[in-house]
Design a protein around this motif. Structure first.
Motif, PDB file in Angstrom:
ATOM      1  N   ALA A  40     -25.066  -4.602  47.890  1.00  0.00           N
ATOM      2  CA  ALA A  40     -24.183  -5.636  48.430  1.00  0.00           C
ATOM      3  C   ALA A  40     -23.657  -5.230  49.800  1.00  0.00           C
ATOM      4  N   ALA A  41     -23.293  -3.937  49.942  1.00  0.00           N
ATOM      5  CA  ALA A  41     -22.789  -3.453  51.221  1.00  0.00           C
ATOM      6  C   ALA A  41     -23.880  -3.502  52.290  1.00  0.00           C
ATOM      7  N   ALA A  42     -25.118  -3.154  51.901  1.00  0.00           N
ATOM      8  CA  ALA A  42     -26.226  -3.210  52.848  1.00  0.00           C
ATOM      9  C   ALA A  42     -26.451  -4.631  53.331  1.00  0.00           C
ATOM     10  N   SER A  43     -26.380  -5.596  52.410  1.00  0.00           N
ATOM     11  CA  SER A  43     -26.547  -7.001  52.792  1.00  0.00           C
ATOM     12  C   SER A  43     -25.426  -7.463  53.705  1.00  0.00           C
ATOM     13  N   ALA A  44     -24.182  -7.040  53.388  1.00  0.00           N
ATOM     14  CA  ALA A  44     -23.044  -7.433  54.215  1.00  0.00           C
ATOM     15  C   ALA A  44     -23.142  -6.840  55.617  1.00  0.00           C
ATOM     16  N   LEU A  45     -23.550  -5.567  55.706  1.00  0.00           N
ATOM     17  CA  LEU A  45     -23.690  -4.932  57.019  1.00  0.00           C
ATOM     18  C   LEU A  45     -24.820  -5.567  57.812  1.00  0.00           C
ATOM     19  N   SER A  46     -25.937  -5.845  57.169  1.00  0.00           N
ATOM     20  CA  SER A  46     -27.063  -6.482  57.858  1.00  0.00           C
ATOM     21  C   SER A  46     -26.656  -7.841  58.404  1.00  0.00           C
ATOM     22  N   ALA A  47     -25.884  -8.601  57.608  1.00  0.00           N
ATOM     23  CA  ALA A  47     -25.434  -9.915  58.068  1.00  0.00           C
ATOM     24  C   ALA A  47     -24.468  -9.787  59.238  1.00  0.00           C
ATOM     25  N   ALA A  48     -23.575  -8.771  59.179  1.00  0.00           N
ATOM     26  CA  ALA A  48     -22.601  -8.588  60.251  1.00  0.00           C
ATOM     27  C   ALA A  48     -23.262  -8.166  61.557  1.00  0.00           C
ATOM     28  N   LEU A  49     -24.277  -7.315  61.458  1.00  0.00           N
ATOM     29  CA  LEU A  49     -24.950  -6.832  62.670  1.00  0.00           C
ATOM     30  C   LEU A  49     -25.918  -7.866  63.228  1.00  0.00           C
ATOM     31  N   GLY A  50     -26.381  -8.778  62.384  1.00  0.00           N
ATOM     32  CA  GLY A  50     -27.221  -9.868  62.856  1.00  0.00           C
ATOM     33  C   GLY A  50     -28.684  -9.480  62.994  1.00  0.00           C
ATOM     34  N   PRO A  51     -29.471 -10.377  63.600  1.00  0.00           N
ATOM     35  CA  PRO A  51     -30.921 -10.160  63.699  1.00  0.00           C
ATOM     36  C   PRO A  51     -31.314  -8.973  64.568  1.00  0.00           C
ATOM     37  N   ALA A  52     -30.383  -8.425  65.351  1.00  0.00           N
ATOM     38  CA  ALA A  52     -30.703  -7.262  66.191  1.00  0.00           C
ATOM     39  C   ALA A  52     -30.867  -5.996  65.361  1.00  0.00           C
TER      40      ALA A  52
END
Length: 265
Positions: A148-160
């Protein structure tokens, strides 16, 4: 006394590190037109590695006065011969930090083929247009917390941002004896820099990381009900990062090529 004793021993009886030193000295003593060193620092301690690189830089004219190789007597006023400086040295090494510090031209080989070439700075600028981000999460309170944390961080950092697999031989969790740190997940991202289309500048990246890790920390209480703290680090791409990125891309390209060949069959 130790050096004199070693000088009387057959090369086969010397330790690995001492034999390496002898091999490097033998390569340098003849003032060759081209010096070729294959993994020259393998088996050497840190002090011997630093000494060898310092000696090479001096002989190549990049780190102080060259070592004279004149056969004249000390009282002779004749100039040192022109071969006191090495024209060039070709070095193969897996120690990328040493290569980055000592070499002015680098060739990256993958499966015997040239995958990239240039100065360390040119390779970093052309192929290292990304930041390396590591996030150490608090110990999850339940199953799936790390995902869940990995998904949240990926979403926060965006497509970059691209989530990377754990490095081989290094587990994704920490077990350093600290109860709160036991089995805390480590996430690694490669985040595109501004030089890349859609990349993030450093200020934007840090702002997003602060918000995302604060959210992860507040939602992940650690043992005993205390709040766990997520920690992160950001670094610019090193030559080692570039090497890993190039080799992974070449391996992926090779896998795609094999897949296309299988389809044609």
């Amino acid at each position: 006394a130790a050096a004199r004793a070693a000088a009387l021993q057959p090369l086969s009886e010397l330790s690995g590190g001492t034999a390496r030193r002898v091999a490097a000295a033998a390569a340098l003593v003849g003032a060759p037109r081209l010096l070729v060193l294959d993994e020259a620092t393998a088996g050497l301690d840190s002090g011997a590695r630093a000494l060898l690189w310092r000696l090479l830089r001096r002989r190549l004219g990049g780190g102080g006065p060259p070592l004279a190789a004149s056969a004249s007597s000390p009282s002779s006023s004749s100039p040192s011969p022109s071969f006191s400086l090495l024209p060039a040295a070709l070095v193969s090494s897996h120690r990328l930090a040493e290569v980055e510090a000592a070499c002015d031209s680098v060739v990256i080989l993958v499966a015997g083929r040239v995958a990239a070439r240039g100065s360390p700075q040119e390779l970093r600028e052309a192929l290292g247009g990304f930041y390396s981000v590591s996030v150490r999460l608090p110990k999850p309170s339940g199953s799936g917390g790390g995902d869940a944390a990995a998904s949240a961080l990926s979403a926060a950092l965006g497509p970059a941002a691209v989530l990377l697999p754990p490095p081989q031989g290094h587990p994704a969790s920490s077990k350093d004896g600290d109860e709160e740190e036991e089995e805390s997940p480590l996430l690694r991202f490669r985040v595109a820099a501004p030089a890349t289309s859609g990349g993030l500048d450093l200020a934007s990246l840090l702002e997003r990381l602060e918000a995302a890790t604060a959210s992860c920390s507040s939602s992940s209480p650690s043992a005993g009900g205390r709040r766990g703290g997520a920690r992160y680090s950001v670094s610019q791409a090193s030559l080692e990062d570039v090497f890993v990125d190039v080799t992974e891309r070449e391996a992926e390209r090779e896998r795609r090529g094999e897949g296309r060949r299988e389809q044609r069959r």
